[in-house]
Design a protein around this motif. Structure first.
Motif, PDB file in Angstrom:
ATOM      1  N   LEU A   1      34.687  43.243  39.784  1.00 12.53           N
ATOM      2  CA  LEU A   1      33.602  43.098  38.817  1.00 12.53           C
ATOM      3  C   LEU A   1      34.130  42.620  37.466  1.00 12.53           C
ATOM      4  N   GLY A   2      35.281  43.180  37.061  1.00 14.45           N
ATOM      5  CA  GLY A   2      35.893  42.746  35.816  1.00 14.45           C
ATOM      6  C   GLY A   2      36.296  41.281  35.861  1.00 14.45           C
ATOM      7  N   GLY A   3      36.845  40.855  36.990  1.00 16.01           N
ATOM      8  CA  GLY A   3      37.241  39.463  37.156  1.00 16.01           C
ATOM      9  C   GLY A   3      36.049  38.522  37.129  1.00 16.01           C
TER      10      GLY A   3
ATOM     11  N   THR B   1      33.228  39.062  35.630  1.00 17.96           N
ATOM     12  CA  THR B   1      32.741  39.039  34.251  1.00 17.96           C
ATOM     13  C   THR B   1      33.557  38.075  33.402  1.00 17.96           C
ATOM     14  N   LEU B   2      34.883  38.146  33.522  1.00 17.44           N
ATOM     15  CA  LEU B   2      35.747  37.240  32.776  1.00 17.44           C
ATOM     16  C   LEU B   2      35.523  35.785  33.186  1.00 17.44           C
ATOM     17  N   LEU B   3      35.320  35.561  34.477  1.00 20.82           N
ATOM     18  CA  LEU B   3      35.030  34.204  34.946  1.00 20.82           C
ATOM     19  C   LEU B   3      33.753  33.675  34.299  1.00 20.82           C
ATOM     20  N   GLY B   4      32.722  34.525  34.271  1.00 21.08           N
ATOM     21  CA  GLY B   4      31.461  34.112  33.660  1.00 21.08           C
ATOM     22  C   GLY B   4      31.618  33.792  32.183  1.00 21.08           C
ATOM     23  N   VAL B   5      32.346  34.653  31.468  1.00 24.90           N
ATOM     24  CA  VAL B   5      32.579  34.413  30.038  1.00 24.90           C
ATOM     25  C   VAL B   5      33.376  33.130  29.835  1.00 24.90           C
ATOM     26  N   GLY B   6      34.410  32.936  30.664  1.00 30.73           N
ATOM     27  CA  GLY B   6      35.242  31.746  30.541  1.00 30.73           C
ATOM     28  C   GLY B   6      34.468  30.464  30.782  1.00 30.73           C
ATOM     29  N   ILE B   7      33.612  30.467  31.797  1.00 33.40           N
ATOM     30  CA  ILE B   7      32.805  29.282  32.093  1.00 33.40           C
ATOM     31  C   ILE B   7      31.813  29.025  30.966  1.00 33.40           C
ATOM     32  N   TRP B   8      31.209  30.095  30.463  1.00 31.91           N
ATOM     33  CA  TRP B   8      30.242  29.952  29.371  1.00 31.91           C
ATOM     34  C   TRP B   8      30.907  29.374  28.120  1.00 31.91           C
ATOM     35  N   VAL B   9      32.075  29.907  27.762  1.00 36.15           N
ATOM     36  CA  VAL B   9      32.783  29.436  26.575  1.00 36.15           C
ATOM     37  C   VAL B   9      33.194  27.980  26.738  1.00 36.15           C
TER      38      VAL B   9
ATOM     39  N   GLY C   1      40.380  35.861  34.963  1.00 36.55           N
ATOM     40  CA  GLY C   1      39.297  36.310  35.848  1.00 36.55           C
ATOM     41  C   GLY C   1      39.561  35.955  37.289  1.00 36.55           C
ATOM     42  N   GLY C   2      40.090  34.746  37.534  1.00 38.49           N
ATOM     43  CA  GLY C   2      40.421  34.339  38.909  1.00 38.49           C
ATOM     44  C   GLY C   2      41.481  35.226  39.528  1.00 38.49           C
ATOM     45  N   VAL C   3      42.499  35.584  38.737  1.00 45.04           N
ATOM     46  CA  VAL C   3      43.552  36.477  39.239  1.00 45.04           C
ATOM     47  C   VAL C   3      42.972  37.843  39.582  1.00 45.04           C
ATOM     48  N   LEU C   4      42.093  38.369  38.715  1.00 52.11           N
ATOM     49  CA  LEU C   4      41.485  39.677  38.968  1.00 52.11           C
ATOM     50  C   LEU C   4      40.589  39.650  40.208  1.00 52.11           C
ATOM     51  N   VAL C   5      39.836  38.567  40.367  1.00 56.85           N
ATOM     52  CA  VAL C   5      38.992  38.434  41.567  1.00 56.85           C
ATOM     53  C   VAL C   5      39.861  38.407  42.816  1.00 56.85           C
ATOM     54  N   LEU C   6      40.948  37.654  42.756  1.00 60.68           N
ATOM     55  CA  LEU C   6      41.873  37.594  43.895  1.00 60.68           C
ATOM     56  C   LEU C   6      42.443  38.970  44.214  1.00 60.68           C
TER      57      LEU C   6
ATOM     58  N   PHE D   1      42.438  58.040  50.219  1.00 65.92           N
ATOM     59  CA  PHE D   1      43.164  56.966  49.536  1.00 65.92           C
ATOM     60  C   PHE D   1      42.539  55.596  49.833  1.00 65.92           C
ATOM     61  N   LYS D   2      42.040  55.439  51.035  1.00 66.84           N
ATOM     62  CA  LYS D   2      41.384  54.191  51.390  1.00 66.84           C
ATOM     63  C   LYS D   2      40.121  53.991  50.556  1.00 66.84           C
ATOM     64  N   PHE D   3      39.344  55.073  50.404  1.00 66.22           N
ATOM     65  CA  PHE D   3      38.129  55.005  49.589  1.00 66.22           C
ATOM     66  C   PHE D   3      38.470  54.690  48.130  1.00 66.22           C
ATOM     67  N   MET D   4      39.489  55.358  47.603  1.00 67.61           N
ATOM     68  CA  MET D   4      39.892  55.130  46.219  1.00 67.61           C
ATOM     69  C   MET D   4      40.379  53.693  46.022  1.00 67.61           C
ATOM     70  N   MET D   5      41.067  53.178  47.009  1.00 64.49           N
ATOM     71  CA  MET D   5      41.579  51.810  46.933  1.00 64.49           C
ATOM     72  C   MET D   5      40.419  50.813  46.862  1.00 64.49           C
ATOM     73  N   VAL D   6      39.408  51.014  47.728  1.00 65.23           N
ATOM     74  CA  VAL D   6      38.252  50.122  47.736  1.00 65.23           C
ATOM     75  C   VAL D   6      37.487  50.224  46.423  1.00 65.23           C
ATOM     76  N   LEU D   7      37.274  51.457  45.943  1.00 64.69           N
ATOM     77  CA  LEU D   7      36.533  51.659  44.707  1.00 64.69           C
ATOM     78  C   LEU D   7      37.259  51.024  43.517  1.00 64.69           C
ATOM     79  N   PHE D   8      38.543  51.249  43.431  1.00 67.56           N
ATOM     80  CA  PHE D   8      39.339  50.705  42.335  1.00 67.56           C
ATOM     81  C   PHE D   8      39.290  49.180  42.327  1.00 67.56           C
ATOM     82  N   ASN D   9      39.380  48.584  43.478  1.00 64.80           N
ATOM     83  CA  ASN D   9      39.393  47.119  43.554  1.00 64.80           C
ATOM     84  C   ASN D   9      38.010  46.506  43.378  1.00 64.80           C
ATOM     85  N   LEU D  10      36.973  47.270  43.658  1.00 71.52           N
ATOM     86  CA  LEU D  10      35.630  46.789  43.335  1.00 71.52           C
ATOM     87  C   LEU D  10      35.462  46.673  41.818  1.00 71.52           C
ATOM     88  N   LEU D  11      36.032  47.630  41.090  1.00 66.58           N
ATOM     89  CA  LEU D  11      35.995  47.564  39.630  1.00 66.58           C
ATOM     90  C   LEU D  11      36.785  46.361  39.129  1.00 66.58           C
TER      91      LEU D  11
END
Length: 240
Positions: free
Chosen positions: A20-22, A24-32, A63-68, A7-17
């Motif tokens: 990464l999603g956060g 990506t959204l931050l990058g898109v938001g800054i670019w826009v 994106g900031g919320v997802l990164v957090l 469960f610890k491994f799954m938790m880390v893996l899930f939150n890494l995703l």
């Protein structure tokens, strides 16, 4: 112990995703927000001309919320911090409740939302179509791809800027005949559907996909809450 490690491994893996999603959204938001090219202009069209929503800032905020969330989940699982795990669980729970509430409100007040959207679209078509090149290009592409005319029908262009500048004619998409220009009588006889009806039909055709995505996101959120709460309870029992 093996179950806790899994469960610890799954938790880390899930939150890494999530992290990464956060990012990506931050990058898109800054670019826009910074870039003034065509694509950001297309996105900025959906600010509804009332400045309620700025797409760039919205992407940065989400994106900031997802990164957090990603940082909280990863650190909480890796370091075995009950405080971080509980905070992660609380934020996910708040987001889940907000999504359920938003979905319920959307279903209950769908006709109200449709009225607001119609008022905005009608204003844009009457005042900006033909004068704003970005708005004109988007609506032309939409009407061509969906084989539709206006938001409701051809009457959205009656007494509009485009109609006044083109001596009372309507966009070619409003007439099924190839003759030009498209007059009001030809548009009436053609009876081309409005784009809103076409979009509704498209959504109904893909309702299973949309519903599946919504259920999948909800399932992931529930799974994240269960995993974080399991890790929290495990650590709490061991500390006790």
């Amino acid at each position: 112990m093996a179950c806790f490690t899994f469960f610890k491994f799954m938790m880390v893996l899930f939150n890494l995703l999530i992290l990464l999603g956060g990012l990506t959204l931050l990058g898109v938001g800054i670019w826009v927000s910074v870039d003034k090219g065509l694509f950001p202009q297309l996105l900025s069209l959906f600010t509804l001309d009332m400045q309620f929503v700025k797409v760039g800032f919205f992407c940065i905020a989400i994106g900031g919320v997802l990164v957090l969330l990603g940082v909280l989940g990863c650190c909480g699982a890796h370091k075995g911090s009950k405080c971080l795990l509980l905070l992660f669980f609380s934020i996910i729970l708040i987001i889940f409740i907000a999504e359920v509430a938003a979905g319920t409100v959307a279903l209950a007040y769908s006709s109200f939302a449709e009225g607001i959207l119609k008022a905005w679209a009608t204003f844009v078509l009457k005042n900006q179509y033909g004068s704003d090149p970005v708005v004109t290009k988007i609506w032309n592409s939409t009407m061509t791809e969906l084989n539709c005319c206006g938001f409701t029908n051809y009457t959205d262009f009656t007494d509009s800027y485009y109609s006044e500048q083109s001596e009372g004619s309507y966009p070619p998409s409003c007439c099924q005949l190839d003759t030009a220009p498209c007059s009001q009588q030809q548009a009436w006889h053609s009876a081309v559907q409005g784009c809103f009806e076409q979009l509704l039909e498209a959504l109904q055709k893909h309702a299973n996909i949309v519903g599946g995505i919504a259920v999948g996101i909800g399932g992931l959120e529930v799974a994240a809450m269960l995993v974080s709460m399991y890790l929290y309870c495990y650590l709490d029992n061991n500390v006790s």
